[in-house]
Scaffold this motif. Structure first.
Motif, PDB file in Angstrom:
ATOM      1  N   ALA A  51      -9.955 -39.684  37.447  1.00 41.87           N
ATOM      2  CA  ALA A  51      -8.732 -38.929  37.197  1.00 41.87           C
ATOM      3  C   ALA A  51      -7.978 -38.710  38.502  1.00 41.87           C
ATOM      4  O   ALA A  51      -8.579 -38.517  39.553  1.00 41.87           O
ATOM      5  N   ASP A  52      -6.645 -38.740  38.407  1.00 35.41           N
ATOM      6  CA  ASP A  52      -5.787 -38.444  39.551  1.00 35.41           C
ATOM      7  C   ASP A  52      -5.617 -36.939  39.712  1.00 35.41           C
ATOM      8  O   ASP A  52      -5.467 -36.444  40.829  1.00 35.41           O
ATOM      9  N   ILE A  53      -5.599 -36.226  38.597  1.00 29.34           N
ATOM     10  CA  ILE A  53      -5.442 -34.778  38.613  1.00 29.34           C
ATOM     11  C   ILE A  53      -6.536 -34.187  37.723  1.00 29.34           C
ATOM     12  O   ILE A  53      -6.644 -34.545  36.554  1.00 29.34           O
ATOM     13  N   ILE A  54      -7.338 -33.307  38.325  1.00 27.84           N
ATOM     14  CA  ILE A  54      -8.486 -32.722  37.624  1.00 27.84           C
ATOM     15  C   ILE A  54      -8.317 -31.211  37.592  1.00 27.84           C
ATOM     16  O   ILE A  54      -8.122 -30.582  38.640  1.00 27.84           O
ATOM     17  N   GLY A  55      -8.403 -30.648  36.397  1.00 26.28           N
ATOM     18  CA  GLY A  55      -8.351 -29.199  36.273  1.00 26.28           C
ATOM     19  C   GLY A  55      -9.603 -28.545  36.805  1.00 26.28           C
ATOM     20  O   GLY A  55      -9.548 -27.655  37.649  1.00 26.28           O
ATOM     21  N   LYS A  56     -10.762 -29.005  36.336  1.00 26.40           N
ATOM     22  CA  LYS A  56     -12.034 -28.420  36.757  1.00 26.40           C
ATOM     23  C   LYS A  56     -13.115 -29.484  36.637  1.00 26.40           C
ATOM     24  O   LYS A  56     -13.232 -30.136  35.606  1.00 26.40           O
ATOM     25  N   SER A  57     -13.898 -29.653  37.699  1.00 23.21           N
ATOM     26  CA  SER A  57     -15.066 -30.536  37.651  1.00 23.21           C
ATOM     27  C   SER A  57     -16.264 -29.708  37.227  1.00 23.21           C
ATOM     28  O   SER A  57     -16.526 -28.645  37.803  1.00 23.21           O
ATOM     29  N   VAL A  58     -16.955 -30.200  36.211  1.00 25.56           N
ATOM     30  CA  VAL A  58     -18.082 -29.459  35.643  1.00 25.56           C
ATOM     31  C   VAL A  58     -19.299 -30.373  35.609  1.00 25.56           C
ATOM     32  O   VAL A  58     -19.337 -31.324  34.828  1.00 25.56           O
ATOM     33  N   PRO A  59     -20.292 -30.104  36.463  1.00 21.57           N
ATOM     34  CA  PRO A  59     -21.511 -30.919  36.398  1.00 21.57           C
ATOM     35  C   PRO A  59     -22.268 -30.615  35.108  1.00 21.57           C
ATOM     36  O   PRO A  59     -22.496 -29.449  34.785  1.00 21.57           O
ATOM     37  N   THR A  60     -22.571 -31.661  34.373  1.00 19.83           N
ATOM     38  CA  THR A  60     -23.300 -31.509  33.112  1.00 19.83           C
ATOM     39  C   THR A  60     -24.408 -32.537  33.042  1.00 19.83           C
ATOM     40  O   THR A  60     -24.404 -33.516  33.784  1.00 19.83           O
ATOM     41  N   SER A  61     -25.313 -32.349  32.118  1.00 20.69           N
ATOM     42  CA  SER A  61     -26.327 -33.356  31.832  1.00 20.69           C
ATOM     43  C   SER A  61     -25.904 -34.102  30.562  1.00 20.69           C
ATOM     44  O   SER A  61     -25.020 -33.647  29.827  1.00 20.69           O
ATOM     45  N   ASP A  62     -26.552 -35.228  30.311  1.00 24.91           N
ATOM     46  CA  ASP A  62     -26.272 -35.963  29.077  1.00 24.91           C
ATOM     47  C   ASP A  62     -26.736 -35.192  27.840  1.00 24.91           C
ATOM     48  O   ASP A  62     -26.355 -35.516  26.728  1.00 24.91           O
ATOM     49  N   ALA A  63     -27.551 -34.171  28.043  1.00 23.79           N
ATOM     50  CA  ALA A  63     -28.041 -33.356  26.924  1.00 23.79           C
ATOM     51  C   ALA A  63     -27.064 -32.230  26.583  1.00 23.79           C
ATOM     52  O   ALA A  63     -27.333 -31.434  25.687  1.00 23.79           O
ATOM     53  N   GLU A  64     -25.942 -32.179  27.308  1.00 19.81           N
ATOM     54  CA  GLU A  64     -24.940 -31.145  27.068  1.00 19.81           C
ATOM     55  C   GLU A  64     -23.642 -31.780  26.600  1.00 19.81           C
ATOM     56  O   GLU A  64     -23.383 -32.955  26.836  1.00 19.81           O
ATOM     57  N   THR A  65     -22.823 -30.974  25.955  1.00 17.57           N
ATOM     58  CA  THR A  65     -21.486 -31.399  25.569  1.00 17.57           C
ATOM     59  C   THR A  65     -20.500 -30.324  26.011  1.00 17.57           C
ATOM     60  O   THR A  65     -20.861 -29.151  26.109  1.00 17.57           O
ATOM     61  N   VAL A  66     -19.286 -30.752  26.309  1.00 17.21           N
ATOM     62  CA  VAL A  66     -18.225 -29.823  26.689  1.00 17.21           C
ATOM     63  C   VAL A  66     -17.263 -29.746  25.513  1.00 17.21           C
ATOM     64  O   VAL A  66     -16.752 -30.762  25.044  1.00 17.21           O
TER      65      VAL A  66
END
Length: 173
Positions: free
Chosen positions: A138-153
């Motif tokens: 992404a060129d513009i990111i609101g928020k970077s959120v580290p997640t695992s593959d076992a999670e969903t946003v």
């Protein structure tokens, strides 16, 4: 479930993203916003409203259904809708709620290219969560959120869900 953004933090983030978009492009000339259905189109409309408030400019905004361009869904027989704005020679800003593996963005780029030849394509996302399968950023990111593959946003927006909220949930919970 863990709430990571509420209504006020989403609004602040969209204001910052709007300002970053204007700064990155040295204004709004030649810009068009294309929101990926469903929540990306609501975000595109909000960013356009912010541009109107800050710059007094009405940017062209369109919603894009990328399902017919997906390679991971049975969508070959879906009708390909047209964009409601001209993208020829324009800077197209694709807007989506979450950037994860990159497949939605790839399909959106394919769709955009089928409608004409833009000068460039940029990507703005509310949430960037990693785990890319394709070389897309992404060129513009609101928020970077580290997640695992076992999670969903899960992004909830008033326009679609009646409330503004971003939550991380364990898959299957």
């Amino acid at each position: 479930m863990k709430n990571i953004m509420d209504e006020s933090s989403i609004n602040r983030t969209l204001v910052r993203m709007t300002q970053e978009l204007i700064e990155k492009n040295k204004g709004t000339e030649n810009l068009v916003l294309v929101g990926i259905l469903t929540r990306g189109s609501a975000l595109a409309s909000r960013i356009a409203a912010n541009v109107k408030q800050f710059e007094g400019i009405d940017l062209p905004v369109a919603a894009l259904d990328i399902k017919p361009w997906r390679d991971d869904m049975k969508s070959a027989n879906l009708p390909k809708t047209k964009l409601t704005i001209d993208i020829q020679g324009k800077t197209v800003v694709l807007i989506d709620d979450v950037l994860y593996k990159g497949r939605t963005v790839r399909a959106a780029i394919n769709a955009i290219m089928s409608f004409g030849r833009p000068q460039s394509i940029q990507l703005a996302v509310l949430i960037e969560r990693g785990h890319r399968e394709l070389p897309i950023r992404a060129d513009i990111i609101g928020k970077s959120v580290p997640t695992s593959d076992a999670e969903t946003v899960k992004v909830l927006l008033k326009e679609n869900d009646g409330v503004d909220s971003v939550n991380i949930m364990e898959i299957g919970s």
